[in-house]
Design a protein around this motif. Structure first.
Motif, PDB file in Angstrom:
ATOM      1  N   UNK A  74      33.686  47.836  38.371  1.00 27.95           N
ATOM      2  CA  UNK A  74      34.042  46.923  37.533  1.00 27.95           C
ATOM      3  C   UNK A  74      34.624  45.233  38.638  1.00 27.95           C
ATOM      4  N   UNK A  75      35.370  45.606  39.924  1.00 25.94           N
ATOM      5  CA  UNK A  75      35.586  44.507  40.747  1.00 25.94           C
ATOM      6  C   UNK A  75      34.343  44.056  41.143  1.00 25.94           C
TER       7      UNK A  75
ATOM      8  N   UNK B 259      37.601  53.164  30.369  1.00 29.91           N
ATOM      9  CA  UNK B 259      37.947  53.946  28.894  1.00 29.91           C
ATOM     10  C   UNK B 259      36.036  54.000  28.892  1.00 29.91           C
ATOM     11  N   UNK B 260      36.540  52.985  28.416  1.00 32.71           N
ATOM     12  CA  UNK B 260      34.975  52.849  27.621  1.00 32.71           C
ATOM     13  C   UNK B 260      33.742  52.106  27.950  1.00 32.71           C
ATOM     14  N   UNK B 261      33.780  52.053  28.869  1.00 29.88           N
ATOM     15  CA  UNK B 261      32.184  52.253  29.590  1.00 29.88           C
ATOM     16  C   UNK B 261      32.102  53.000  30.517  1.00 29.88           C
ATOM     17  N   UNK B 262      32.372  54.041  31.388  1.00 29.74           N
ATOM     18  CA  UNK B 262      32.641  54.914  32.656  1.00 29.74           C
ATOM     19  C   UNK B 262      31.889  53.963  33.427  1.00 29.74           C
ATOM     20  N   UNK B 263      32.745  53.249  33.750  1.00 30.37           N
ATOM     21  CA  UNK B 263      32.935  52.153  34.952  1.00 30.37           C
ATOM     22  C   UNK B 263      33.848  52.524  36.003  1.00 30.37           C
ATOM     23  N   UNK B 264      33.528  52.827  37.442  1.00 25.43           N
ATOM     24  CA  UNK B 264      34.527  53.176  38.735  1.00 25.43           C
ATOM     25  C   UNK B 264      35.288  51.674  38.716  1.00 25.43           C
ATOM     26  N   UNK B 265      36.102  51.670  39.821  1.00 25.06           N
ATOM     27  CA  UNK B 265      37.124  51.014  39.370  1.00 25.06           C
ATOM     28  C   UNK B 265      36.698  49.426  40.821  1.00 25.06           C
ATOM     29  N   UNK B 266      36.091  50.043  41.802  1.00 27.29           N
ATOM     30  CA  UNK B 266      35.358  49.891  42.419  1.00 27.29           C
ATOM     31  C   UNK B 266      33.644  49.268  42.054  1.00 27.29           C
TER      32      UNK B 266
ATOM     33  N   UNK C  92      44.463  40.959  33.238  1.00 26.17           N
ATOM     34  CA  UNK C  92      44.400  41.277  34.690  1.00 26.17           C
ATOM     35  C   UNK C  92      43.506  42.459  35.937  1.00 26.17           C
ATOM     36  N   UNK C  93      43.136  42.267  36.372  1.00 28.79           N
ATOM     37  CA  UNK C  93      41.933  43.371  37.369  1.00 28.79           C
ATOM     38  C   UNK C  93      42.062  44.702  37.105  1.00 28.79           C
ATOM     39  N   UNK C  94      43.883  44.853  37.080  1.00 29.73           N
ATOM     40  CA  UNK C  94      43.917  46.867  37.187  1.00 29.73           C
ATOM     41  C   UNK C  94      43.645  47.014  35.599  1.00 29.73           C
ATOM     42  N   UNK C  95      44.203  45.371  34.455  1.00 29.88           N
ATOM     43  CA  UNK C  95      43.475  46.041  33.321  1.00 29.88           C
ATOM     44  C   UNK C  95      42.425  46.554  32.572  1.00 29.88           C
ATOM     45  N   UNK C  96      41.698  44.701  33.487  1.00 29.41           N
ATOM     46  CA  UNK C  96      40.189  45.113  33.198  1.00 29.41           C
ATOM     47  C   UNK C  96      39.618  46.972  33.454  1.00 29.41           C
ATOM     48  N   UNK C  97      39.916  47.375  34.623  1.00 29.37           N
ATOM     49  CA  UNK C  97      39.460  48.097  35.231  1.00 29.37           C
ATOM     50  C   UNK C  97      40.059  49.433  34.162  1.00 29.37           C
ATOM     51  N   UNK C  98      40.835  49.313  34.346  1.00 26.41           N
ATOM     52  CA  UNK C  98      41.041  51.025  33.181  1.00 26.41           C
ATOM     53  C   UNK C  98      40.409  50.270  31.874  1.00 26.41           C
ATOM     54  N   UNK C  99      40.407  49.561  30.768  1.00 22.89           N
ATOM     55  CA  UNK C  99      39.835  49.941  29.823  1.00 22.89           C
ATOM     56  C   UNK C  99      38.163  49.675  29.836  1.00 22.89           C
ATOM     57  N   UNK C 100      37.662  49.339  30.860  1.00 21.21           N
ATOM     58  CA  UNK C 100      36.176  49.612  31.411  1.00 21.21           C
ATOM     59  C   UNK C 100      36.068  51.363  32.649  1.00 21.21           C
TER      60      UNK C 100
END
Length: 327
Positions: A303-304, A294-301, A284-292
């Motif tokens: 990732x979206x 931690x692993x890729x250093x991407x901000x929530x926006x 889901x979007x929230x989990x995707x943002x969390x994983x990205x």
């Protein structure tokens, strides 16, 4: 004329291509007896308090609470030209197909226009979560009755009006009370932002008030039948805090000395438990943002934005703005 109402221009372009509506019109794509138009998010917004009564332009405690008897909507100035195009097309349509995003907010974007423009013709719903050609054709072949998703509009409308009532009334109340206490700024209050701010403030206060307490732990490496494993010493309950950490240094040092002098250890209790771990759900979007993050250093926006591009532009994932992992 059958009118398809989409949420975004890119969405409209993809659906229009499948329908064969390739001729560009004023705020729409035109085909044979079919037209595809679009919103740009919400083309309407809930009217401000002074639209109900001019006296509400001034913030006065005696006027609170402000609760409209009949709710009013106003056209957003920034997208007024597209609103005019949609209103004209709704007036010409013999049938409306709502093709906005498949969620409650998408339903509201379309239904508020239907109400405001007083469209009274038949309505059907295109339920679509991916924009590749195969998915669009499949959804076009399975249009839903408009009544089937109408309750989503009521859900979004309730959320919208709750936001307005809390934001408009509580922001005025706290700002006016703040002025009485000498604060001259505006104190905005929101249904979501204020509880979230409270969580942040409470966490900051707990960090600031934290008093470190030393505790002692003993980890022991044990060997059994050629296999090494780690065990942890457990102190008596009366020597521990509420997290089972030993606070008695002398007791821990005494236990460490006894362990060092011992040649063997004895198992007092053994518990074996069989665990069953199921495969993880899709993101889901929230989990995707969390994983990205931690692993890729991407901000929530960030990732979206990437997920939205993968959905809209490259057609390789389904609708990303969802909190459901079962889709």
């Amino acid at each position: 004329m059958r009118l398809y109402l989409c949420e975004k221009p890119s969405q409209a372009k993809d659906i229009a291509a499948v329908l064969g509506a390739k001729r560009r019109g004023d705020g729409c794509w035109l085909g044979t007896d079919v037209t595809v138009t679009w919103c740009i998010g919400h083309l309407l917004e809930t009217a401000p308090p002074d639209a109900y009564d001019a006296r509400y332009k001034r913030w006065v405690l005696a006027d609170l609470p402000i609760i409209p008897d009949k709710w009013k909507m106003t056209v957003k100035p920034r997208t007024a030209s597209q609103y005019k195009a949609v209103k004209r097309l709704l007036g010409e349509a013999s049938e409306l197909i709502i093709a906005t995003d498949a969620d409650r907010e998408g339903e509201m974007i379309a239904r508020e226009l239907v109400e405001h423009c007083r469209y009274r013709g038949p309505i059907r719903r295109l339920w679509l979560s991916a924009l590749d050609e195969a998915s669009i054709r499949k959804a076009l072949g399975a249009l839903k009755p408009g009544a089937e998703t109408f309750s989503l509009y009521h859900s979004a409308l309730g959320r919208s009006r709750a936001d307005w009532l809390i934001g408009m009334n509580m922001s005025r109340l706290f700002t006016l009370l703040g002025r009485q206490s000498g604060y001259q700024g505006v104190l905005p209050v929101g249904r979501v932002q204020t509880p979230t701010l409270r969580l942040v403030v409470d966490r900051d206060r707990s960090i600031a008030d934290f008093v470190p307490v030393p505790f002692w732990a003993i980890d022991v490496d044990l060997l059994h039948n050629g296999t090494t494993f780690s065990a942890q010493w457990r102190a008596p309950a009366d020597a521990c805090d509420d997290q089972d950490r030993c606070l008695n240094q002398a007791l821990a040092q005494q236990a460490a000395a006894a362990i060092n002098s011992a040649a063997s250890a004895r198992v007092i209790k053994l518990k074996t438990e069989r665990m069953r771990e199921v495969a993880p759900l899709p993101f889901d979007l929230g989990t995707l943002q969390e994983v990205c993050s931690k692993k890729l250093g991407l901000g929530a926006q960030e990732t979206l934005d990437i997920a939205q591009a993968l959905y809209e532009t490259y057609k390789v994932i389904t609708y990303p703005r969802s909190d459901c992992g079962f889709l």
